[in-house]
Design an enzyme around this catalytic site. Structure first.
Site, PDB file in Angstrom:
ATOM      1  CG  HIS A   7      -0.454   0.334   2.506  1.00  0.00           C
ATOM      2  ND1 HIS A   7      -0.229  -0.609   3.477  1.00  0.00           N
ATOM      3  CD2 HIS A   7      -0.085   1.515   3.050  1.00  0.00           C
ATOM      4  CE1 HIS A   7       0.246  -0.027   4.563  1.00  0.00           C
ATOM      5  NE2 HIS A   7       0.347   1.271   4.326  1.00  0.00           N
TER       6      HIS A   7
ATOM      7  CG  ASP B 204      -0.063  -4.019   2.635  1.00  0.00           C
ATOM      8  OD1 ASP B 204       0.131  -3.549   1.502  1.00  0.00           O
ATOM      9  OD2 ASP B 204      -0.182  -3.306   3.649  1.00  0.00           O
TER      10      ASP B 204
ATOM     11  CB  SER C 276       3.108   1.760   6.096  1.00  0.00           C
ATOM     12  OG  SER C 276       1.924   1.902   6.831  1.00  0.00           O
TER      13      SER C 276
END
Length: 506
Positions: free
Chosen positions: A133, A163, A237
């Protein structure tokens, strides 16, 4: 004189209070020194690995108005916050002297938006791991090293289900790299270190403990996250989670937060899950997962009781794909898979992960429980394609039995009717779905609690096919006569998707 004495007494009391307060202030400082947060070697770990942690910068061209909302990577913790903020802001502008009209001239203007995340180098030649992402939809990706060097990155491959993404940068000299550790060896309460780029501040180190393992947050089919209270915020992230040996045991991916900031609930993809995915992306540029071709559901205590399966365990097969390897392997709806390729399946969500990690084309022994007996089936594993999300609808049966006369009966809090063309049309039931139609559900009954609804079709009762409402009632009566506490129904929705439901007979 009394006034002087009172003043002296008050001064003495003030002095005593001040001394006590000073003593009280000293205690927390001493306690803090004695109970410093984390082990002493956290700084050693940070110094050892910091050069391998990088910032990921992405940019993309998007079409929009001049005052459009900045784009954030899907799943960013601040996504909702910024959406709300800019919506309110834009609404305010419209109320100020017609400012909103100026944006109309830029309806199709191209804007360049940027976002930042984190990543880490796993090979001195320039392979970098991050979250999918973080780089999703990006036109350009750059990797920024700890010393500020900016390198253009090429996307090698990505995997939406976990992911994860793998990048490659070109460099004239070997880069500092870190290696994966064994996330299966992590213990609850063990110290871990997160390094990333929160709030675009640059490399930042936080520490915490492993709060839980194997967390399922319903984000994908292979959820088994590490939960940690190490501070993870927007921009973290794709960054690594280290153990105190300096090995990567997780990739920081998500947080739970009402504000967008860390509240001590962060989630990381375990290295055990990430390693085979990264290796496949590196080797093939895509994932090549095993595929069994079954639809499964959890074995509840009620369902286990109807199947004489004690204790409750395994994955219940609710449907078998006609195109998949399970069907020629002899696996049927109603089977409970308790072992796959030598690995115990303790609960439903264990099976997708084990199957996915098994090499495509391998002949696998699958241990099932069928009507109380353990059987072993051999299945040649297929390959999961990205579009294999749902079972294919079965082909219509052109040799269907003659139309039954509609018979309406009541059982288990359900109004039941034979299948007719009228009911099939009313509930939009596919031709491939056969069985007894539920036309009503009594409120407050176990059937209502199990989310049964009009238009659902009962296909089997106690693993025996039922074609009419009369057949169903006979099966229920027989189960009660046999002293069974619950009936196991195989239920189809109008689209043909199957699931098992256990209903009490008492």
């Amino acid at each position: 004189m009394d006034g002087v004495l009172n003043e002296l007494a008050m001064s003495a009391r003030r002095a005593t209070f001040a001394a006590l307060a000073a003593g009280a202030l000293l205690l927390p400082a001493a306690s803090t020194a004695a109970l410093a947060r984390g082990p002493e070697n956290i700084s050693d770990v940070a110094e050892k690995v910091i050069e391998a942690v990088v910032n990921i910068s992405t940019s993309q061209n998007v079409e929009g108005r001049g005052n459009a909302i900045p784009q954030l990577p899907p799943g960013s913790p601040f996504e909702e916050f910024f959406d709300e903020f800019f919506k309110n802001r834009r609404g305010g502008q419209r109320g100020q002297g017609g400012q909103g009209g100026q944006g109309d001239n830029n309806d199709h203007a191209m804007r360049r938006v940027n976002s930042l995340g984190s990543g880490f180098i796993i090979d001195p030649s320039g392979y970098v791991v991050t979250n999918n992402h973080v780089i999703s939809e990006a036109d350009e990706i750059s990797v920024i090293l700890n010393d500020g060097t900016r390198l253009k990155a090429t996307l090698i491959g990505k995997d939406q289900k976990t992911d994860l993404a793998l990048l490659k940068v070109q460099t004239d000299k070997p880069l500092k790299a870190v290696k994966f550790g064994d996330s299966d060896r992590l213990r609850l309460g063990e110290w871990v270190v997160a390094i990333g780029n929160p709030f675009s501040l640059g490399g930042t180190v936080t520490a915490g403990i492993v709060s839980a393992r194997n967390r399922d947050i319903n984000s994908g089919p292979y959820d088994n996250y590490i939960q940690t209270d190490a501070a993870i915020n927007r921009g973290n992230s794709g960054g690594p989670l280290f153990n105190l040996d300096g090995d990567v045991v997780g990739i920081n991916t998500a947080i739970i937060s009402p504000t967008g900031g860390s509240i001590g609930i962060g989630f990381s993809v375990p290295s055990k899950t990430a390693m085979p995915v990264i290796e496949q992306l590196r080797q093939f540029g895509e994932t090549r997962r095993g595929w069994l071709g079954v639809k499964i559901q959890q074995v509840t205590d009620e369902i286990a009781d109807t199947l004489n399966l004690k204790p409750a365990r395994g994955a219940l097969v609710a449907g078998v794909d006609d195109r998949g390897p399970a069907k020629p392997g002899g696996i049927e709806a109603g089977d409970v898979i308790v072992k796959f390729d030598g690995k115990d399946i303790k609960e439903m969500r264990d099976l997708p992960r084990v199957v996915a990690d098994t090499p495509v084309g391998k002949d696998v022994d699958v241990v099932i429980v069928r009507k109380g007996a353990e059987l072993t089936k051999t299945v040649k594993l297929g390959r999961l394609e990205d579009n294999d999300q749902k079972l294919a609808a079965a082909a219509p049966n052109k040799e269907a039995a003659p139309e039954q006369k509609t018979v309406v009966q009541k059982a288990l809090g359900l109004n039941l009717a034979n299948m007719t063309d009228e009911l099939r049309k009313k509930y939009k039931i596919k031709d491939s779905v056969k069985g007894v139609v539920i036309t009503g559900v009594d409120a407050g009954t176990p059937a209502a609690d199990k989310r049964l609804s009009p238009g659902d079709v009962v296909v089997e009762v106690a693993q025996e096919e039922v074609k009419t409402a009369t057949d169903l009632q006979k099966r229920i009566d027989q189960l009660k006569k046999d002293g069974r506490k619950a009936a196991l129904l195989l239920v189809s929705n109008a689209e043909g998707e199957l699931r098992f439901v256990a209903l009490s007979l008492q």
